[in-house]
Design a protein around this motif. Structure first.
Motif, PDB file in Angstrom:
ATOM      1  N   THR A  32       0.841  -1.195   0.000  1.00  0.00           N
ATOM      2  CA  THR A  32       0.000   0.000   0.000  1.00  0.00           C
ATOM      3  C   THR A  32       0.877   1.246   0.000  1.00  0.00           C
ATOM      4  OG1 THR A  32      -0.135   0.031   2.422  1.00  0.00           O
ATOM      5  CG2 THR A  32      -1.872  -1.167   1.235  1.00  0.00           C
ATOM      6  N   LYS A  33       0.421   2.258  -0.706  1.00  0.00           N
ATOM      7  CA  LYS A  33       1.126   3.541  -0.770  1.00  0.00           C
ATOM      8  C   LYS A  33       0.106   4.661  -0.637  1.00  0.00           C
ATOM      9  CE  LYS A  33       4.965   1.539  -1.336  1.00  0.00           C
ATOM     10  NZ  LYS A  33       5.879   1.468  -0.240  1.00  0.00           N
ATOM     11  N   ASN A  34       0.535   5.751   0.024  1.00  0.00           N
ATOM     12  CA  ASN A  34      -0.392   6.865   0.208  1.00  0.00           C
ATOM     13  C   ASN A  34      -0.011   8.110  -0.588  1.00  0.00           C
ATOM     14  OD1 ASN A  34       1.743   7.863   1.619  1.00  0.00           O
ATOM     15  ND2 ASN A  34       0.678   8.063   3.569  1.00  0.00           N
ATOM     16  N   ASN A  35       1.011   7.982  -1.470  1.00  0.00           N
ATOM     17  CA  ASN A  35       1.344   9.114  -2.340  1.00  0.00           C
ATOM     18  C   ASN A  35       1.894   8.609  -3.672  1.00  0.00           C
ATOM     19  OD1 ASN A  35       4.422   9.238  -2.377  1.00  0.00           O
ATOM     20  ND2 ASN A  35       4.001   9.220  -0.171  1.00  0.00           N
ATOM     21  N   ILE A  36       1.778   9.438  -4.677  1.00  0.00           N
ATOM     22  CA  ILE A  36       2.128   9.040  -6.047  1.00  0.00           C
ATOM     23  C   ILE A  36       3.607   8.715  -6.191  1.00  0.00           C
ATOM     24  CG2 ILE A  36       2.252   9.851  -8.437  1.00  0.00           C
ATOM     25  CD1 ILE A  36      -0.421  11.277  -7.955  1.00  0.00           C
ATOM     26  N   LEU A  37       4.495   9.472  -5.550  1.00  0.00           N
ATOM     27  CA  LEU A  37       5.932   9.221  -5.700  1.00  0.00           C
ATOM     28  C   LEU A  37       6.323   7.836  -5.191  1.00  0.00           C
ATOM     29  CD1 LEU A  37       7.464  12.678  -4.726  1.00  0.00           C
ATOM     30  CD2 LEU A  37       7.218  11.688  -7.018  1.00  0.00           C
ATOM     31  N   ASP A  38       5.876   7.476  -3.995  1.00  0.00           N
ATOM     32  CA  ASP A  38       6.176   6.147  -3.449  1.00  0.00           C
ATOM     33  C   ASP A  38       5.511   5.058  -4.292  1.00  0.00           C
ATOM     34  OD1 ASP A  38       7.686   7.228  -1.425  1.00  0.00           O
ATOM     35  OD2 ASP A  38       6.099   7.091   0.084  1.00  0.00           O
ATOM     36  N   PHE A  39       4.320   5.340  -4.766  1.00  0.00           N
ATOM     37  CA  PHE A  39       3.601   4.391  -5.606  1.00  0.00           C
ATOM     38  C   PHE A  39       4.388   4.103  -6.884  1.00  0.00           C
ATOM     39  CE2 PHE A  39       0.598   3.631  -9.092  1.00  0.00           C
ATOM     40  CZ  PHE A  39      -0.125   2.551  -8.597  1.00  0.00           C
ATOM     41  N   GLU A  40       4.875   5.150  -7.547  1.00  0.00           N
ATOM     42  CA  GLU A  40       5.611   4.957  -8.798  1.00  0.00           C
ATOM     43  C   GLU A  40       6.917   4.198  -8.583  1.00  0.00           C
ATOM     44  OE1 GLU A  40       5.579   8.996 -10.354  1.00  0.00           O
ATOM     45  OE2 GLU A  40       4.048   8.365 -11.815  1.00  0.00           O
ATOM     46  N   LYS A  41       7.596   4.435  -7.451  1.00  0.00           N
ATOM     47  CA  LYS A  41       8.811   3.671  -7.139  1.00  0.00           C
ATOM     48  C   LYS A  41       8.476   2.189  -6.969  1.00  0.00           C
ATOM     49  CE  LYS A  41      11.066   7.226  -4.493  1.00  0.00           C
ATOM     50  NZ  LYS A  41      11.506   7.586  -3.148  1.00  0.00           N
ATOM     51  N   ASP A  42       7.450   1.924  -6.177  1.00  0.00           N
ATOM     52  CA  ASP A  42       7.065   0.541  -5.896  1.00  0.00           C
ATOM     53  C   ASP A  42       6.501  -0.153  -7.135  1.00  0.00           C
ATOM     54  OD1 ASP A  42       7.337  -1.251  -3.807  1.00  0.00           O
ATOM     55  OD2 ASP A  42       5.244  -1.081  -3.188  1.00  0.00           O
ATOM     56  N   LEU A  43       5.931   0.604  -8.025  1.00  0.00           N
ATOM     57  CA  LEU A  43       5.366   0.059  -9.246  1.00  0.00           C
ATOM     58  C   LEU A  43       6.414  -0.734 -10.029  1.00  0.00           C
ATOM     59  CD1 LEU A  43       2.814   0.080 -11.023  1.00  0.00           C
ATOM     60  CD2 LEU A  43       3.621   2.212 -12.001  1.00  0.00           C
ATOM     61  N   HIS A  44       7.619  -0.216 -10.093  1.00  0.00           N
ATOM     62  CA  HIS A  44       8.678  -0.872 -10.857  1.00  0.00           C
ATOM     63  C   HIS A  44       9.414  -1.940 -10.042  1.00  0.00           C
ATOM     64  CE1 HIS A  44       7.985   1.827 -14.144  1.00  0.00           C
ATOM     65  NE2 HIS A  44       7.981   2.826 -13.293  1.00  0.00           N
ATOM     66  N   GLU A  45       9.536  -1.756  -8.744  1.00  0.00           N
ATOM     67  CA  GLU A  45      10.255  -2.712  -7.901  1.00  0.00           C
ATOM     68  C   GLU A  45       9.387  -3.910  -7.512  1.00  0.00           C
ATOM     69  OE1 GLU A  45      11.814  -0.526  -4.577  1.00  0.00           O
ATOM     70  OE2 GLU A  45      12.844   0.891  -5.893  1.00  0.00           O
ATOM     71  N   PHE A  46       8.141  -3.679  -7.191  1.00  0.00           N
ATOM     72  CA  PHE A  46       7.226  -4.711  -6.708  1.00  0.00           C
ATOM     73  C   PHE A  46       6.660  -5.570  -7.848  1.00  0.00           C
ATOM     74  CE2 PHE A  46       2.766  -5.502  -4.925  1.00  0.00           C
ATOM     75  CZ  PHE A  46       3.148  -6.571  -4.135  1.00  0.00           C
ATOM     76  N   ARG A  47       6.490  -4.967  -9.001  1.00  0.00           N
ATOM     77  CA  ARG A  47       5.962  -5.638 -10.196  1.00  0.00           C
ATOM     78  C   ARG A  47       4.617  -6.322  -9.929  1.00  0.00           C
ATOM     79  NH1 ARG A  47      10.785  -8.353 -13.373  1.00  0.00           N
ATOM     80  NH2 ARG A  47       9.025  -8.549 -14.771  1.00  0.00           N
ATOM     81  N   PRO A  48       3.606  -5.504  -9.620  1.00  0.00           N
ATOM     82  CA  PRO A  48       2.287  -6.054  -9.272  1.00  0.00           C
ATOM     83  C   PRO A  48       1.542  -6.626 -10.481  1.00  0.00           C
ATOM     84  CG  PRO A  48       2.176  -3.686  -9.416  1.00  0.00           C
ATOM     85  CD  PRO A  48       3.619  -4.047  -9.577  1.00  0.00           C
ATOM     86  N   ASN A  49       0.589  -7.493 -10.181  1.00  0.00           N
ATOM     87  CA  ASN A  49      -0.309  -8.035 -11.194  1.00  0.00           C
ATOM     88  C   ASN A  49      -1.538  -7.157 -11.373  1.00  0.00           C
ATOM     89  OD1 ASN A  49       0.807 -10.612  -9.495  1.00  0.00           O
ATOM     90  ND2 ASN A  49       0.868 -10.923 -11.698  1.00  0.00           N
ATOM     91  N   LEU A  50      -1.817  -6.333 -10.353  1.00  0.00           N
ATOM     92  CA  LEU A  50      -3.004  -5.489 -10.358  1.00  0.00           C
ATOM     93  C   LEU A  50      -2.755  -4.243  -9.520  1.00  0.00           C
ATOM     94  CD1 LEU A  50      -6.095  -5.117 -10.959  1.00  0.00           C
ATOM     95  CD2 LEU A  50      -6.516  -6.345  -8.821  1.00  0.00           C
ATOM     96  N   LEU A  51      -3.345  -3.138  -9.950  1.00  0.00           N
ATOM     97  CA  LEU A  51      -3.285  -1.884  -9.210  1.00  0.00           C
ATOM     98  C   LEU A  51      -4.698  -1.507  -8.785  1.00  0.00           C
ATOM     99  CD1 LEU A  51      -1.075   0.028 -11.799  1.00  0.00           C
ATOM    100  CD2 LEU A  51      -0.291  -1.163  -9.749  1.00  0.00           C
ATOM    101  N   LEU A  52      -4.824  -1.019  -7.572  1.00  0.00           N
ATOM    102  CA  LEU A  52      -6.095  -0.511  -7.054  1.00  0.00           C
ATOM    103  C   LEU A  52      -5.833   0.947  -6.692  1.00  0.00           C
ATOM    104  CD1 LEU A  52      -8.991  -1.355  -6.297  1.00  0.00           C
ATOM    105  CD2 LEU A  52      -8.134  -2.019  -4.066  1.00  0.00           C
ATOM    106  N   ILE A  53      -6.490   1.869  -7.405  1.00  0.00           N
ATOM    107  CA  ILE A  53      -6.141   3.282  -7.309  1.00  0.00           C
ATOM    108  C   ILE A  53      -7.359   4.133  -6.964  1.00  0.00           C
ATOM    109  CG2 ILE A  53      -5.217   5.252  -8.592  1.00  0.00           C
ATOM    110  CD1 ILE A  53      -3.834   3.199 -10.424  1.00  0.00           C
ATOM    111  N   ASP A  54      -7.202   4.960  -5.936  1.00  0.00           N
ATOM    112  CA  ASP A  54      -8.214   5.956  -5.593  1.00  0.00           C
ATOM    113  C   ASP A  54      -8.111   7.088  -6.608  1.00  0.00           C
ATOM    114  OD1 ASP A  54     -10.105   7.517  -4.307  1.00  0.00           O
ATOM    115  OD2 ASP A  54      -8.764   8.139  -2.701  1.00  0.00           O
ATOM    116  N   HIS A  55      -9.226   7.683  -6.971  1.00  0.00           N
ATOM    117  CA  HIS A  55      -9.182   8.797  -7.928  1.00  0.00           C
ATOM    118  C   HIS A  55      -8.704  10.086  -7.258  1.00  0.00           C
ATOM    119  CE1 HIS A  55     -10.030  11.335 -11.312  1.00  0.00           C
ATOM    120  NE2 HIS A  55     -10.808  12.083 -10.557  1.00  0.00           N
ATOM    121  N   PHE A  56      -9.219  10.380  -6.060  1.00  0.00           N
ATOM    122  CA  PHE A  56      -8.831  11.596  -5.350  1.00  0.00           C
ATOM    123  C   PHE A  56      -7.602  11.304  -4.498  1.00  0.00           C
ATOM    124  CE2 PHE A  56     -13.471  12.203  -5.877  1.00  0.00           C
ATOM    125  CZ  PHE A  56     -13.411  13.334  -6.685  1.00  0.00           C
TER     126      PHE A  56
END
Length: 120
Positions: A32-56
């Protein structure tokens, strides 16, 4: 657990992140991430199968993230939002699904399982 699906969740509300981690963490590997910067870092390192994203996301919305980062990757995502036009956002973003907040536990589990099954 080598074939356990991985889910990366972005939401700016800590309580929602905690709830989703608890709810989905029994069946999937969840980050879980609460900000876009940490999310984008983890996106490449964690290599998820699915993303669940809040709009706001605080002062921002998911639109820029979707336009800039997610379209380049081949990772399905679900929009999870209280936005009154969530269905329209879903169609415009080419998301794999959406969940309108507030949502039930059963609805969250069902939609996540559905999308993961569709991409397997």
């Amino acid at each position: 657990m080598p074939d356990t699906k991985k889910i990366l969740i972005l939401d700016d509300e800590p309580e929602i992140l905690e709830l989703l981690d608890h709810l989905l963490g029994k069946q999937y590997i969840v980050h879980t991430k609460n900000n876009i910067l940490d999310f984008e870092k983890d996106l490449h390192e964690f290599r998820p199968n699915l993303l669940l994203i809040d709009h706001f996301l605080g002062d921002n919305t998911s639109n820029e993230l979707i336009r800039e980062s997610l379209r380049k990757l081949n990772i399905p995502f679900i929009l999870h939002s209280a936005h009154e036009e969530i269905e329209k956002l879903y169609r415009e973003s080419n998301a794999a699904g959406y969940i309108k907040k507030p949502s039930s536990i059963a609805e969250i589990r069902k939609r996540v399982a559905q999308v993961l099954e569709d991409v397997s």
